[in-house]
Design an enzyme around this catalytic site. Structure first.
Site, mmCIF file in Angstrom:
data_model
loop_
_atom_site.group_PDB
_atom_site.id
_atom_site.type_symbol
_atom_site.label_atom_id
_atom_site.label_comp_id
_atom_site.label_asym_id
_atom_site.label_seq_id
_atom_site.Cartn_x
_atom_site.Cartn_y
_atom_site.Cartn_z
ATOM 1 N N GLU A 33 5.883 -1.589 18.088
ATOM 2 C CA GLU A 33 4.674 -1.482 17.268
ATOM 3 C C GLU A 33 3.463 -1.208 18.151
ATOM 4 O OE1 GLU A 33 1.914 -0.997 14.964
ATOM 5 O OE2 GLU A 33 3.785 -1.454 13.891
ATOM 6 N N LYS A 34 2.688 -0.181 17.810
ATOM 7 C CA LYS A 34 1.546 0.206 18.630
ATOM 8 C C LYS A 34 0.364 -0.757 18.495
ATOM 9 C CE LYS A 34 -1.153 3.636 17.311
ATOM 10 N NZ LYS A 34 -1.674 4.961 16.888
ATOM 11 N N GLY A 39 3.613 -5.463 10.779
ATOM 12 C CA GLY A 39 3.403 -5.327 9.335
ATOM 13 C C GLY A 39 2.900 -3.984 8.882
ATOM 14 N N THR A 41 0.657 -0.580 7.885
ATOM 15 C CA THR A 41 -0.457 -0.383 6.958
ATOM 16 C C THR A 41 -0.429 -1.400 5.830
ATOM 17 O OG1 THR A 41 -0.681 1.983 7.407
ATOM 18 C CG2 THR A 41 -1.423 1.215 5.247
ATOM 19 N N GLY A 116 5.657 4.039 20.919
ATOM 20 C CA GLY A 116 7.017 4.473 21.229
ATOM 21 C C GLY A 116 7.140 5.978 21.152
ATOM 22 N N GLY A 180 -10.969 10.897 -5.595
ATOM 23 C CA GLY A 180 -9.545 10.671 -5.818
ATOM 24 C C GLY A 180 -9.316 9.595 -6.867
ATOM 25 N N VAL A 237 -14.116 18.887 -5.541
ATOM 26 C CA VAL A 237 -15.142 18.571 -4.538
ATOM 27 C C VAL A 237 -15.236 19.716 -3.535
ATOM 28 C CG1 VAL A 237 -15.792 16.993 -2.675
ATOM 29 C CG2 VAL A 237 -14.826 16.088 -4.802
ATOM 30 N N HIS A 444 8.872 -17.036 -25.845
ATOM 31 C CA HIS A 444 7.637 -16.885 -26.622
ATOM 32 C C HIS A 444 6.723 -18.076 -26.352
ATOM 33 C CE1 HIS A 444 4.958 -16.005 -29.977
ATOM 34 N NE2 HIS A 444 5.058 -17.294 -30.333
#
Length: 466
Positions: A33-34, A39, A41, A116, A180, A237, A444
């Protein structure tokens, strides 16, 4: 040099789940993991923090708008402490990422921090505080995605921002312009709308959430307009400019007339793109598509047979739970098992309130495929549970094959739709008919009664409560 059965590049939901499953299957596993926290994003700047802010802002809105009606009187003014709200969000993130650290230790997975990159198909260079090299019989690429922008927009990450910056603003915008009308834009737009911002959504397509069923889009549009969102569909846009603390967005509407929007913040939420920077894929013989995705076959195998790819970096919906399924799929494939994924049964969710959730085919897709179908729809406002909680907006719609009654798609807008959609996934996984679901007892009062009622409506047009 350390050698592994499997190395995973990227520790998002796809990567860490793949690592855990590989370890469970007896493989010596490493994850790379950089960033300083695991975890990806989702846990750090996506799913988890956005839901934390959605929940906090929902509590605030309830206190301001609904508590009095419930007979709860709060003396004095209700105030927002944005700094504390953001801090709580961060504590949720820290707890969740810390949980992944625990799972790595529990499953004896070696964690490497750094970027990596492939030296060749079986060797990976890890560039971090201490650079190193490892050997891996198999590698899983799980490097995820980054927010996309438009070519003429220069993001300054102060006023012209992506979802990452929107999760840690120091002030509530006066007027937030959201470019968006998809999941990310609407969710974060609703956070700041609840906190007092004016929110204008500018969407290129002719409707918001354009990939979902048109009926769902129409209902959500109606609800958000009731919440005072300003929604501008069919707007292209063409320029975004910052002048001091003001942001000016210019767009052409469907008649070709220029429309100008002025605000103090602009959230660019036009989707995400696969992230492969620094991977050096070509050194391993891994091919990328024209769109920059890692090219994979039906086994999620790349052009290098011992290297696989999962999640946002390959084709398909960019969803954390899709990546998790693919991570498990690849781990079990490497172990010699015969797993399967039915991409048609991976649900999609929008965590606005009311929530939106769907699985299977839309009406538009069924029409395009020439499949004859029947529809059963039930409004949430007809439920006792909805009236009790004052969550009256939305509906459940079931699409079933006209001749066999098999459920082909389920689409819902309403309170807790994100949780309710799992019932539809289970039913469709076992190829249930609408009648099957209609004959199952539902507690219910609950929101899920709407699913039963929609199934009754689809079976022979006999819902009980409308």
């Amino acid at each position: 040099m350390n050698s592994y059965d499997v190395a995973i590049i990227g520790s998002g939901p796809g990567g860490y789940v793949a690592a855990i499953r590989c370890a469970q299957l007896g493989m010596k596993t490493a994850i790379i993991e950089k960033y300083s926290t695991l975890g990806g994003t989702c846990l750090n700047v996506g799913c988890i923090p956005s839901k934390a802010l959605l929940d906090s802002s929902h509590h605030y809105e309830d206190a301001v708008k609904h508590f009095e009606e419930h007979g709860i009187d709060i003396p004095g003014d209700i105030k927002i402490n944005l700094e504390k709200m953001i801090a709580r969000k961060q504590s949720v993130v820290d707890q969740t990422t810390g949980g992944i650290d625990f799972l790595m230790k529990k499953n004896k997975i070696d964690v490497y921090q750094g970027v990596g990159s492939f030296k060749d198909a079986t060797h990976i260079l890890i560039s971090g505080e201490e650079s190193t090299e490892i050997e891996a019989k198999n590698t899983i690429i799980a490097t995820g995605s980054k927010p996309s922008t438009l070519p003429f927009i220069t993001l300054d990450k102060e006023r012209l921002i992506t979802s990452t910056e929107a999760l840690k603003l120091k002030e509530i915008p006066k007027h937030l312009i959201v470019i968006g009308g998809g999941v990310i834009g609407l969710e974060l737009g609703q956070v700041y709308k609840r906190l007092g911002a004016e929110v204008s959504v500018v969407e290129y397509a002719d409707r918001i959430v354009p990939t979902m069923d048109a009926g769902v889009s129409k209902e959500l549009n109606k609800v958000l307009k009731k919440q005072k969102f300003k929604i501008n569909a069919s707007h292209k846009v063409k320029s975004v400019e910052r002048v001091g603390d003001e942001v000016i967005v210019k767009a052409d509407n469907k008649k070709g007339v220029e429309v100008e929007f002025k605000g103090d913040y602009c959230l660019v939420a036009v989707g995400r793109h696969a992230y492969t920077d620094g991977l050096n894929a070509e050194a391993a013989g891994v091919k990328l598509t024209e769109r920059g995705l890692v090219d994979v076959n039906e086994h999620l195998q790349t052009s290098a047979p011992n290297i696989y790819a999962i999640g946002d970096v390959i084709k398909g919906a960019m969803l954390a739970h899709k990546a998790e399924e693919e991570g498990t799929f690849v781990a079990e494939t490497i172990a010699g098992q015969k797993p399967h994924i039915d991409y048609n049964l991976i649900p999609g969710v929008v965590y606005t309130w009311p929530e939106v959730a769907a699985v299977g085919k839309t009406e538009e897709q069924l029409k395009e495929a020439g499949i004859e179908y029947k529809t059963g729809q039930f409004p949430m406002r007809a439920l006792g549970r909805s009236r009790a909680s004052m969550d009256l907006d939305g509906f459940v719609k079931i699409l079933a094959d006209k001749s066999t009654d098999e459920i082909l798609g389920v689409h819902m807008v309403g309170a807790r739709a994100a949780d309710m959609i799992a019932e539809a996934v289970v039913a469709m996984e076992y190829r249930a008919s609408a009648e099957d679901v209609s004959r199952m007892s539902h507690a219910h009062p609950t929101f899920t009664e709407a699913i039963k009622e929609a199934a009754l409506a689809a079976t022979d047009d006999r819902p009980l409560h409308i």
